[in-house]
Design a protein around this motif. Structure first.
Motif, PDB file in Angstrom:
ATOM      1  N   PRO A   1       0.804  -1.224   0.000  1.00  0.00           N
ATOM      2  CA  PRO A   1       0.000   0.000   0.000  1.00  0.00           C
ATOM      3  C   PRO A   1       0.837   1.274   0.000  1.00  0.00           C
ATOM      4  CG  PRO A   1       0.009  -0.948   2.185  1.00  0.00           C
ATOM      5  CD  PRO A   1       0.710  -1.936   1.278  1.00  0.00           C
ATOM      6  N   TRP A   2       2.111   1.179   0.312  1.00  0.00           N
ATOM      7  CA  TRP A   2       2.962   2.374   0.403  1.00  0.00           C
ATOM      8  C   TRP A   2       3.722   2.657  -0.889  1.00  0.00           C
ATOM      9  CZ3 TRP A   2       0.545   4.317   4.048  1.00  0.00           C
ATOM     10  CH2 TRP A   2       0.175   3.591   5.164  1.00  0.00           C
ATOM     11  N   GLN A   3       3.619   1.762  -1.873  1.00  0.00           N
ATOM     12  CA  GLN A   3       4.333   1.948  -3.129  1.00  0.00           C
ATOM     13  C   GLN A   3       3.529   2.847  -4.057  1.00  0.00           C
ATOM     14  OE1 GLN A   3       7.521   0.868  -4.324  1.00  0.00           O
ATOM     15  NE2 GLN A   3       6.866   2.482  -5.711  1.00  0.00           N
ATOM     16  N   GLN A   4       4.150   3.947  -4.487  1.00  0.00           N
ATOM     17  CA  GLN A   4       3.509   4.851  -5.438  1.00  0.00           C
ATOM     18  C   GLN A   4       3.676   4.303  -6.849  1.00  0.00           C
ATOM     19  OE1 GLN A   4       1.783   7.863  -4.421  1.00  0.00           O
ATOM     20  NE2 GLN A   4       1.955   6.492  -2.681  1.00  0.00           N
ATOM     21  N   GLY A   5       2.691   4.513  -7.658  1.00  0.00           N
ATOM     22  CA  GLY A   5       2.746   4.076  -9.044  1.00  0.00           C
ATOM     23  C   GLY A   5       3.193   5.193  -9.963  1.00  0.00           C
ATOM     24  N   GLY A   6       3.115   4.944 -11.241  1.00  0.00           N
ATOM     25  CA  GLY A   6       3.497   5.950 -12.218  1.00  0.00           C
ATOM     26  C   GLY A   6       2.971   5.589 -13.589  1.00  0.00           C
ATOM     27  N   VAL A   7       3.078   6.525 -14.501  1.00  0.00           N
ATOM     28  CA  VAL A   7       2.688   6.321 -15.887  1.00  0.00           C
ATOM     29  C   VAL A   7       3.883   6.707 -16.749  1.00  0.00           C
ATOM     30  CG1 VAL A   7       1.147   7.068 -17.746  1.00  0.00           C
ATOM     31  CG2 VAL A   7       0.265   6.820 -15.415  1.00  0.00           C
ATOM     32  N   PHE A   8       4.232   5.846 -17.672  1.00  0.00           N
ATOM     33  CA  PHE A   8       5.377   6.083 -18.548  1.00  0.00           C
ATOM     34  C   PHE A   8       4.990   5.804 -19.983  1.00  0.00           C
ATOM     35  CE2 PHE A   8       6.892   4.857 -14.417  1.00  0.00           C
ATOM     36  CZ  PHE A   8       7.899   5.775 -14.156  1.00  0.00           C
TER      37      PHE A   8
END
Length: 104
Positions: free
Chosen positions: A86-93
């Motif tokens: 739950p603490w891992q941030q995601g991203g868009v690439f």
């Protein structure tokens, strides 16, 4: 992103999703959200680290994150059960052929 998938594919690209849970979480997500894109899991968070994505309580509960959460609720969006870290941030690439990063 699901709504953008036809346009992404029309441009000759593909949407690929990487989650940080377990394989069963990906199956549940695919079935619940009707995902028609390749879906992978990375429970060791190696791809997240390689991409330089943040992880931790401070980055997960920052005022900006909380504001975006409230905005999403107002728009009628709801988050399902948390699966994975739950603490891992995601991203868009957007990655071009030859591994060039067009957008991060």
């Amino acid at each position: 992103m699901r709504d953008a998938l036809p346009e992404i594919r029309r441009r000759g690209a593909e949407l690929i999703i990487v989650g940080n849970g377990q394989p069963q979480h990906a199956i549940d997500f695919r079935d619940t959200e009707h995902v028609a894109s390749p879906l992978y899991v990375d429970p060791e968070l190696r791809a997240y680290a390689a991409a330089g994505l943040k992880r931790g309580l401070r980055s997960s509960l920052s005022p900006g994150v909380m504001l975006r959460g409230v905005r999403a609720l107002v728009e009628g969006k709801r988050q399902g059960a948390t699966m994975g870290d739950p603490w891992q941030q995601g991203g868009v690439f957007v990655i071009r052929p030859g591994n060039g990063v067009e957008f991060a």
